[in-house]
Design an enzyme around this catalytic site. Structure first.
Site, mmCIF file in Angstrom:
data_model
loop_
_atom_site.group_PDB
_atom_site.id
_atom_site.type_symbol
_atom_site.label_atom_id
_atom_site.label_comp_id
_atom_site.label_asym_id
_atom_site.label_seq_id
_atom_site.Cartn_x
_atom_site.Cartn_y
_atom_site.Cartn_z
ATOM 1 N N ASP A 67 0.815 -1.208 0.000
ATOM 2 C CA ASP A 67 0.000 0.000 0.000
ATOM 3 C C ASP A 67 0.849 1.259 0.000
ATOM 4 O O ASP A 67 2.074 1.199 0.138
ATOM 5 C CB ASP A 67 -0.974 -0.010 1.188
ATOM 6 C CG ASP A 67 -0.333 -0.444 2.498
ATOM 7 O OD1 ASP A 67 0.905 -0.446 2.585
ATOM 8 O OD2 ASP A 67 -1.071 -0.774 3.440
ATOM 9 N N ASN A 136 -7.914 -1.247 13.596
ATOM 10 C CA ASN A 136 -9.338 -1.457 13.290
ATOM 11 C C ASN A 136 -9.556 -2.714 12.443
ATOM 12 O O ASN A 136 -10.601 -2.884 11.824
ATOM 13 C CB ASN A 136 -9.914 -0.227 12.573
ATOM 14 C CG ASN A 136 -9.184 0.050 11.256
ATOM 15 O OD1 ASN A 136 -8.256 -0.666 10.894
ATOM 16 N ND2 ASN A 136 -9.610 1.077 10.550
HETATM 17 C C1 GLP Z 1 -0.731 0.630 8.041
HETATM 18 C C2 GLP Z 1 -0.384 -0.120 6.817
HETATM 19 C C3 GLP Z 1 -0.568 -1.590 7.029
HETATM 20 C C4 GLP Z 1 0.103 -2.014 8.310
HETATM 21 C C5 GLP Z 1 -0.538 -1.309 9.483
HETATM 22 C C6 GLP Z 1 -0.011 -1.714 10.826
HETATM 23 O O1 GLP Z 1 -2.062 0.932 8.093
HETATM 24 N N1 GLP Z 1 -1.182 0.320 5.739
HETATM 25 O O2 GLP Z 1 -0.060 -2.263 5.900
HETATM 26 O O3 GLP Z 1 -0.032 -3.398 8.455
HETATM 27 O O4 GLP Z 1 -0.326 0.058 9.287
HETATM 28 O O5 GLP Z 1 1.121 -0.964 11.183
HETATM 29 P P1 GLP Z 1 2.028 -1.296 12.446
HETATM 30 O O6 GLP Z 1 2.745 -2.537 12.136
HETATM 31 O O7 GLP Z 1 2.960 -0.125 12.564
HETATM 32 O O8 GLP Z 1 1.116 -1.419 13.607
#
Ligand code: GLP
Length: 241
Positions: A67, A136
């Site tokens: 993404d 979420n």
């Molecule tokens: C973002 C990304 C996701 C990722 C998520 C969790 O929203 N778009 O791909 O998995 O964050 O991030 P973290 O690992 O920092 O909690």
């Protein structure tokens, strides 16, 4: 679903690198879809260390990311493309020809989504899809309530997602309102999926997937329909749950 519980960040990262390494051993030309965020950082360090030590062959793999923020290109340090360059691609010395990252700054994002899907299809689809988990329940940028029947597409980012990232950014920076993401259809078409879960703030989203009921309000539950999902959790009670 295979579930691996780990007790320390090091064990968490090692288990994820073992999973990735085992699959790369079986198929060195694997096509990988990889996430950003704090969760995979240990995995990336471990992959880099193993690659540089000569115990992991990453050179024949192809890497896609999951993404990106709309409007941000690789030259922007806040972009997910820059994150991937910083934390994996440059230190692991992956060739530019083996990497395709979403271009959030493309002038025509619809065309970029089609081009991305075509690039995935040209490689024969994703072999290994590694996912983090949003607070979420989102996976990649597939937000609650979004269709599970889409490939790469533009998404409106939820308040919860933007707030979580604003806290993480450590700089006064406003998270873009829109993102572009690999869709759940592509995730579900991947041959193998690895879901990484770490952090007490993910407890509700975690409970949704372990609850075993597919619910479009919790995009992570789409994985319940996939035949080859491994979940690696960091379960240290003191700091992680
Ligand atoms: C973002 C990304 C996701 C990722 C998520 C969790 O929203 N778009 O791909 O998995 O964050 O991030 P973290 O690992 O920092 O909690």
């Amino acid at each position: 679903m295979r579930i691996i519980n780990t007790a320390t960040p090091h064990a968490f990262a090692s288990a994820a690198a073992d999973w990735t390494g085992d699959h790369l051993h079986d198929k060195p030309q694997s096509v990988l879809a990889l996430p950003t965020g704090n969760t995979p950082l240990g995995l990336y360090s471990e992959l880099i260390a193993r690659k540089l030590a000569g115990t992991l062959n990453l050179d024949e793999a192809k890497v896609f990311n999951l993404d990106e923020y709309c409007g941000l290109g690789q030259s922007n340090p806040h972009s997910y493309a820059a994150f991937m360059q910083r934390h994996l691609i440059v230190p692991a010395r992956l060739g530019a020809d083996r990497v395709r990252l979403l271009r959030g700054d493309a002038t025509d994002l619809e065309a970029e989504c089609h081009d991305y899907d075509a690039a995935v299809a040209d490689c024969g689809g994703i072999d290994l899809c590694v996912l983090g988990l949003g607070v979420n329940g989102h996976i990649a940028f597939n937000e609650p309530g979004s269709s599970w029947d889409l490939r790469t597409h533009v998404v409106h980012l939820s308040h919860a997602t933007r707030a979580a990232h604003e806290r993480q950014a450590q700089l006064p920076w406003q998270i873009p309102t829109w993102g572009v993401t690999m869709g759940i259809k592509t995730v579900l078409e991947s041959r193998h999926v690895l879901l990484l879960i770490a952090g007490s703030h993910k407890e509700t989203a975690r409970a949704a997937v372990f609850g075993g009921v597919a619910d479009s309000d919790w995009p992570v539950t789409s994985l319940l329909a996939h035949p080859s999902v491994t979940i690696i959790e960091l379960c240290s009670p003191a700091e992680n749950r």
